[in-house]
Motif scaffolding. Structure first.
Motif, PDB file in Angstrom:
ATOM      1  N   MET A   1       1.615  10.387 -11.650  1.00  0.00           N
ATOM      2  CA  MET A   1       3.000  10.726 -11.379  1.00  0.00           C
ATOM      3  C   MET A   1       3.222  11.059  -9.906  1.00  0.00           C
ATOM      4  N   ARG A   2       2.144  11.240  -9.165  1.00  0.00           N
ATOM      5  CA  ARG A   2       2.285  11.571  -7.752  1.00  0.00           C
ATOM      6  C   ARG A   2       2.650  10.332  -6.945  1.00  0.00           C
ATOM      7  N   PRO A   3       3.176  10.514  -5.707  1.00  0.00           N
ATOM      8  CA  PRO A   3       3.373   9.349  -4.841  1.00  0.00           C
ATOM      9  C   PRO A   3       2.040   8.659  -4.626  1.00  0.00           C
ATOM     10  N   SER A   4       2.023   7.356  -4.731  1.00  0.00           N
ATOM     11  CA  SER A   4       0.766   6.624  -4.686  1.00  0.00           C
ATOM     12  C   SER A   4       0.397   6.126  -3.302  1.00  0.00           C
ATOM     13  N   TYR A   5       1.361   6.025  -2.410  1.00  0.00           N
ATOM     14  CA  TYR A   5       1.035   5.457  -1.106  1.00  0.00           C
ATOM     15  C   TYR A   5       2.018   5.945  -0.055  1.00  0.00           C
ATOM     16  N   PHE A   6       1.594   5.840   1.194  1.00  0.00           N
ATOM     17  CA  PHE A   6       2.468   6.046   2.345  1.00  0.00           C
ATOM     18  C   PHE A   6       2.161   4.933   3.335  1.00  0.00           C
ATOM     19  N   LEU A   7       3.190   4.369   3.914  1.00  0.00           N
ATOM     20  CA  LEU A   7       3.022   3.333   4.932  1.00  0.00           C
ATOM     21  C   LEU A   7       3.575   3.903   6.229  1.00  0.00           C
ATOM     22  N   THR A   8       2.677   4.213   7.162  1.00  0.00           N
ATOM     23  CA  THR A   8       3.084   4.772   8.440  1.00  0.00           C
ATOM     24  C   THR A   8       3.017   3.679   9.497  1.00  0.00           C
TER      25      THR A   8
ATOM     26  N   TRP B   1     -12.108  -6.842   0.312  1.00  0.00           N
ATOM     27  CA  TRP B   1     -10.882  -6.513  -0.413  1.00  0.00           C
ATOM     28  C   TRP B   1     -11.030  -5.120  -1.012  1.00  0.00           C
ATOM     29  N   VAL B   2     -10.004  -4.285  -0.888  1.00  0.00           N
ATOM     30  CA  VAL B   2     -10.009  -2.961  -1.503  1.00  0.00           C
ATOM     31  C   VAL B   2      -8.736  -2.812  -2.324  1.00  0.00           C
ATOM     32  N   LYS B   3      -8.829  -1.973  -3.378  1.00  0.00           N
ATOM     33  CA  LYS B   3      -7.698  -1.788  -4.290  1.00  0.00           C
ATOM     34  C   LYS B   3      -7.274  -0.327  -4.288  1.00  0.00           C
ATOM     35  N   PHE B   4      -5.990  -0.096  -4.545  1.00  0.00           N
ATOM     36  CA  PHE B   4      -5.494   1.259  -4.746  1.00  0.00           C
ATOM     37  C   PHE B   4      -4.280   1.202  -5.663  1.00  0.00           C
ATOM     38  N   GLY B   5      -3.921   2.356  -6.189  1.00  0.00           N
ATOM     39  CA  GLY B   5      -2.800   2.428  -7.129  1.00  0.00           C
ATOM     40  C   GLY B   5      -3.177   3.293  -8.315  1.00  0.00           C
ATOM     41  N   PRO B   6      -2.361   3.322  -9.368  1.00  0.00           N
ATOM     42  CA  PRO B   6      -1.173   2.479  -9.569  1.00  0.00           C
ATOM     43  C   PRO B   6      -0.014   2.861  -8.662  1.00  0.00           C
ATOM     44  N   VAL B   7       0.819   1.883  -8.353  1.00  0.00           N
ATOM     45  CA  VAL B   7       1.981   2.068  -7.490  1.00  0.00           C
ATOM     46  C   VAL B   7       3.225   1.777  -8.310  1.00  0.00           C
ATOM     47  N   ALA B   8       4.098   2.770  -8.472  1.00  0.00           N
ATOM     48  CA  ALA B   8       5.292   2.588  -9.306  1.00  0.00           C
ATOM     49  C   ALA B   8       6.204   1.510  -8.724  1.00  0.00           C
ATOM     50  N   ASP B   9       6.482   1.607  -7.422  1.00  0.00           N
ATOM     51  CA  ASP B   9       7.364   0.634  -6.775  1.00  0.00           C
ATOM     52  C   ASP B   9       6.504  -0.349  -5.982  1.00  0.00           C
ATOM     53  N   MET B  10       5.686  -1.097  -6.701  1.00  0.00           N
ATOM     54  CA  MET B  10       4.773  -2.014  -6.039  1.00  0.00           C
ATOM     55  C   MET B  10       5.512  -3.097  -5.269  1.00  0.00           C
ATOM     56  N   GLU B  11       6.584  -3.640  -5.869  1.00  0.00           N
ATOM     57  CA  GLU B  11       7.345  -4.687  -5.189  1.00  0.00           C
ATOM     58  C   GLU B  11       7.959  -4.151  -3.900  1.00  0.00           C
ATOM     59  N   GLY B  12       8.403  -2.895  -3.940  1.00  0.00           N
ATOM     60  CA  GLY B  12       8.958  -2.302  -2.737  1.00  0.00           C
ATOM     61  C   GLY B  12       7.933  -2.190  -1.625  1.00  0.00           C
ATOM     62  N   LEU B  13       6.700  -1.805  -1.979  1.00  0.00           N
ATOM     63  CA  LEU B  13       5.635  -1.701  -0.984  1.00  0.00           C
ATOM     64  C   LEU B  13       5.298  -3.061  -0.398  1.00  0.00           C
ATOM     65  N   LEU B  14       5.114  -4.055  -1.264  1.00  0.00           N
ATOM     66  CA  LEU B  14       4.770  -5.395  -0.773  1.00  0.00           C
ATOM     67  C   LEU B  14       5.892  -5.972   0.078  1.00  0.00           C
TER      68      LEU B  14
ATOM     69  N   ILE C   1      -1.876   4.816   3.624  1.00  0.00           N
ATOM     70  CA  ILE C   1      -2.514   5.984   3.016  1.00  0.00           C
ATOM     71  C   ILE C   1      -2.222   5.961   1.526  1.00  0.00           C
ATOM     72  N   ALA C   2      -3.270   6.049   0.708  1.00  0.00           N
ATOM     73  CA  ALA C   2      -3.109   5.975  -0.745  1.00  0.00           C
ATOM     74  C   ALA C   2      -3.775   7.169  -1.401  1.00  0.00           C
ATOM     75  N   HIS C   3      -3.153   7.669  -2.481  1.00  0.00           N
ATOM     76  CA  HIS C   3      -3.756   8.729  -3.284  1.00  0.00           C
ATOM     77  C   HIS C   3      -4.823   8.131  -4.192  1.00  0.00           C
ATOM     78  N   LYS C   4      -5.949   8.833  -4.310  1.00  0.00           N
ATOM     79  CA  LYS C   4      -6.952   8.464  -5.289  1.00  0.00           C
ATOM     80  C   LYS C   4      -6.526   8.984  -6.665  1.00  0.00           C
ATOM     81  N   LEU C   5      -7.038   8.361  -7.705  1.00  0.00           N
ATOM     82  CA  LEU C   5      -6.621   8.693  -9.063  1.00  0.00           C
ATOM     83  C   LEU C   5      -6.924  10.144  -9.413  1.00  0.00           C
TER      84      LEU C   5
ATOM     85  N   GLU D   1      -7.285   8.153   0.639  1.00  0.00           N
ATOM     86  CA  GLU D   1      -8.037   7.185   1.421  1.00  0.00           C
ATOM     87  C   GLU D   1      -7.035   6.402   2.258  1.00  0.00           C
ATOM     88  N   SER D   2      -7.462   5.939   3.417  1.00  0.00           N
ATOM     89  CA  SER D   2      -6.524   5.251   4.301  1.00  0.00           C
ATOM     90  C   SER D   2      -7.229   4.154   5.080  1.00  0.00           C
TER      91      SER D   2
END
Length: 274
Positions: free
Chosen positions: A53-60, A115-128, A65-69, A74-75
Motif C-alpha cells: 500500500m506504500r508508494p512504490s517508486y519515486f522518479l527524481t 535487468w532488475v525488477k521492482f514493484g508492485p507499482v499501482a500506477d505502472m502505466e503512469g510511471l512508464l 528510487i523504489a521501495h522494497k517489499l 533501492e535506487s
C-alpha cells in the motif's frame, strides 16, 4: 446387530450430558487453533499487504528510487537506465507450452546489460509514460513537477499566472485550470500524466506571463490535450469564494472546486491581478 462388522451399536453406550466446564475444555483446543490462525493471517497481512500500500517508486531528476517489499529502498542512477518496461512473467507449462502473464512490476535495463525488477507499482502505466516522456524524449522536465512532500511546482509558485493542476465540478473530475493576463483556459478532461507534466514544464520556463499564456493556449489548441474552454479573462470574470472558483461562461456561472491550498493561491493571485 446382525453379523455386519461395520455396524456399531452406538445406542447401547449410555449418554451423559456434559457440564459447561467440560464443554469449554472440549472446545478449547479448536478455539486456540482458530485464534492462532487468525493471528498468523493478520501478521502476514501486515507484512505483505501493508508494504504494497506504500508508494512504490519515486522518479527524481537523477535517480529511480523504489521501495522494497519488506522495507527499505533501492535506487539506480537515471543516467544508468537504458530501458524501462512492464515485467512479463513467463511460465513453462506441460508439454512445452509457454504462458506469458503481465504483472504490475517494472523492470529496467542498466548500462551493464543487467535487468532488475521492482514493484508492485499501482500506477505502472503512469510511471512508464513519465519515463518515456521525461527521460527518453525530454518532453517533460522532472525539475518542473510538484514535489512528493506537497511543495509547489515552479509553475505553481509563479505569481504572474495561476495554474491549478486538478479541479472538480459537481463531483466530477476535470483537468487543469489556467488563468493568465488576458485568457482563461480550462481543460475539461482529466489529463494523462505526461500531458500534465508537459504543462508543468512549460510553466517552469523563464518566459513572461504573456509568453507563458501563448504557450498554454497554443498547447491546448494543438488537438492532443482533449476538450478545453478558452475565453477572454474579462469575459470569464474569475472569482473565488471559499474553495469554489467561479467562471462566467456565456450566460452561466461554472463553479470549480479546488483544494484549500489552491484556493489560497487563487485568492492571492486574483487580489493582486484584479
Amino acid at each position: 446387530m446382525d453379523d455386519d462388522p461395520y455396524t456399531y451399536g452406538a445406542s447401547e453406550v449410555p449418554r451423559r450430558e456434559l457440564s459447561i466446564g467440560e464443554t469449554v475444555l472440549a472446545t478449547l483446543p479448536s478455539l486456540l487453533c482458530t485464534l492462532i490462525s487468525f493471528g498468523l493471517a493478520g501478521a502476514a497481512g501486515y507484512v505483505v499487504i501493508r508494504p504494497r500500500m506504500r508508494p512504490s517508486y519515486f522518479l527524481t531528476p537523477r535517480r529511480v528510487i523504489a521501495h522494497k517489499l519488506f522495507g527499505g529502498e533501492e535506487s539506480w542512477a537515471l543516467s544508468d537506465v537504458r530501458e524501462m518496461r512492464q515485467y512479463i512473467a513467463v511460465y513453462q507449462g506441460r508439454y512445452g507450452s509457454v504462458q506469458e502473464v503481465p504483472t504490475n512490476r517494472v523492470q529496467i535495463k542498466l548500462s551493464s546489460g543487467a535487468w532488475v525488477k521492482f514493484g508492485p507499482v499501482a500506477d505502472m502505466e503512469g510511471l512508464l509514460d513519465l519515463y518515456e516522456h521525461a527521460v527518453a524524449t525530454r518532453w517533460i522536465e522532472l525539475d518542473a513537477l510538484p514535489e512528493v512532500d506537497g511543495a509547489l511546482a515552479p509553475g505553481e509558485a509563479r505569481d504572474d499566472v495561476l495554474f491549478i493542476g486538478r479541479t472538480r465540478t459537481t463531483g466530477m473530475s476535470y483537468g487543469p485550470l489556467f488563468v493568465g493576463p488576458s485568457r482563461v483556459v480550462r481543460f475539461t478532461e482529466v489529463l494523462e500524466a505526461h500531458q500534465l507534466g508537459r504543462l508543468y514544464s512549460l510553466l517552469a520556463r523563464p518566459e513572461t506571463d504573456v509568453e507563458i499564456e501563448e504557450l498554454i493556449v497554443s498547447t491546448a489548441r494543438s488537438g492532443t490535450f482533449g476538450h478545453f474552454v478558452d475565453v477572454a479573462r474579462e469575459d470569464a470574470r474569475p472569482s473565488i469564494d471559499g474553495r469554489v472558483l467561479s467562471l462566467r461562461l456565456g450566460e452561466r456561472h461554472e463553479p470549480i472546486d479546488v483544494s484549500s491550498a489552491d484556493a489560497d493561491r487563487a485568492r492571492r493571485f486574483l487580489a493582486k491581478r484584479g
